[in-house]
Design an enzyme around this catalytic site. Structure first.
Site, PDB file in Angstrom:
ATOM      1  CE  LYS A   1      -6.169   1.900  -0.187  1.00 49.58           C
ATOM      2  NZ  LYS A   1      -6.664   1.847   1.160  1.00 49.58           N
TER       3      LYS A   1
ATOM      4  CE  LYS B   1      -3.486   2.487   2.635  1.00 48.09           C
ATOM      5  NZ  LYS B   1      -4.485   2.422   3.705  1.00 48.09           N
TER       6      LYS B   1
END
Ligand code: PBG
Length: 344
Positions: free
Chosen positions: A268, A210
């Site tokens: 992400k 992420k």
């Protein structure tokens, strides 16, 4: 590579002369026959924002079509999603200011909004896969994913809190907890905590790679969870989320989370990070989730509202391309809309 224009015809091998890629694009039936990637409603996880109250629904300005809803309306929405074929939801709470503190203690309250939401959805739609978000930011007075100690995000103290939070989600009936915080070692800690509490079947979708991204802006305004402006604490999430200049580091993050016991690996954001998805796909066999984040959704909607993009076509294309890059599932605010489009 042979360039047609630069080679005398008698030297071109026959195979190359007669090979025409356009043959398999002649009509829709042929194109369908050779399609490599098929997008279906089975691929979607819908993120949901929940708030206190009854019969309440508030629009999120930067995310047209997305709402914060009270629990009763959330349950109704989940029934509708399930009937459209969207069988997984990712839950986020809008936490009242008076319940926030540094340690995020409200996040493991057995009767908290998250825990009550999990129970209510499980009761109403038992087959819906419930993936509650595990991170402290919506519960933190500082808007950080971890506990602040001496002006820094305290990794190991945060992990203890994330374990309590995950176990309380499991007790409420969660299927798969979704740690989005990026602390080191939290997957192992959560896995151990779940096993020791008897929740052997509760899975972990780990936000393994992420990135510290500007594409989370609309999400933070939806939950009022942005890091607060305070000299004493870090102003952004760069000490735990990844640097967007890096890709080899993503592989390292992913392999560690696999070793720690993650069931699904998350990458992400989505669209600007598909190179990472493809690289990770090459090295792991576990399912990969990709998060098509709030800023990606906002960009598409803004362009569509201006008439600059065809909304429906752009949604289906972007989700299909995320899958083509290697995603097994996509967390996307467009899940409901895409399901309606795919169902025809
Ligand atoms: C916080 C969290 C964020 C998102 C999911 N969980 C924001 C952040 O890390 O600041 C972003 C989702 C989105 O933008 O759609 N733990």
């Amino acid at each position: 590579m042979i360039k047609f224009a630069s080679v005398k015809s008698n030297t071109i091998p026959l195979m190359i002369i007669y090979s025409r890629n356009r043959r398999l694009r002649t009509n829709a039936a042929i194109r369908a026959l050779v399609q490599e990637t098929i997008l279906t409603t089975n691929d979607f996880v819908m993120p949901i924002f929940v708030m206190e109250g009854e019969n309440k629904q508030e629009a999120i300005a930067s995310m047209p079509g997305i709402y914060r809803r009270s629990l009763d309306l959330t349950v109704k929405e989940c029934k509708e999603l399930f009937s459209l074929g969207v069988k997984a939801v990712n839950l986020y709470m809008k936490v009242s200011e008076n319940l926030k503190d540094n340690r995020g203690t409200e996040s493991w309250n057995k009767n908290g909004l998250m825990q009550n939401t999990i129970k209510a959805i499980k009761d109403a739609v038992p087959e819906m896969i419930i993936m509650p978000d595990v991170a402290l930011d919506p519960y933190s007075i500082y808007g950080h994913d971890g506990i602040i100690t001496n002006g820094k995000v305290d990794n190991d103290a945060t992990n203890d809190a994330l374990v309590k939070m995950s176990v309380s989600h499991a007790e409420a009936g969660a299927d798969i907890v979704a740690p989005s915080d990026m602390m080191d070692g939290r997957v192992a800690a959560i896995r151990t905590g779940l096993e020791e509490s008897g929740f052997t079947d509760v899975g972990i979708v780990s936000y393994a790679a992420k990135y510290a991204s500007s594409f989370y802006g609309p999400f933070r305004s939806a939950l009022d969870s942005a890091p607060v402006d305070n000299q004493e604490i870090p102003k952004d999430k760069k000490t735990y989320q990844m640097d967007f200049h890096n890709s080899r580091e993503a592989i390292d993050e992913v392999l560690k989370d696999v070793a720690e016991g993650a069931d699904i690996i998350m990458i992400k954001p989505g669209m600007p990070y598909l190179d990472i998805v493809a690289k990770v796909r090459d090295v792991i066999d576990l399912p990969i989730a990709v998060y098509n984040v709030s800023g990606e959704y906002a960009m598409l909607k803004a362009a569509a509202q201006n008439g600059w993009l065809d909304n429906d076509k752009a949604i289906i294309e972007s989700l299909t391309c995320i899958k083509r890059a290697g995603a097994d599932m996509i967390f996307t605010y467009a899940a409901k809309e895409a399901a309606i489009l795919l169902n025809g």
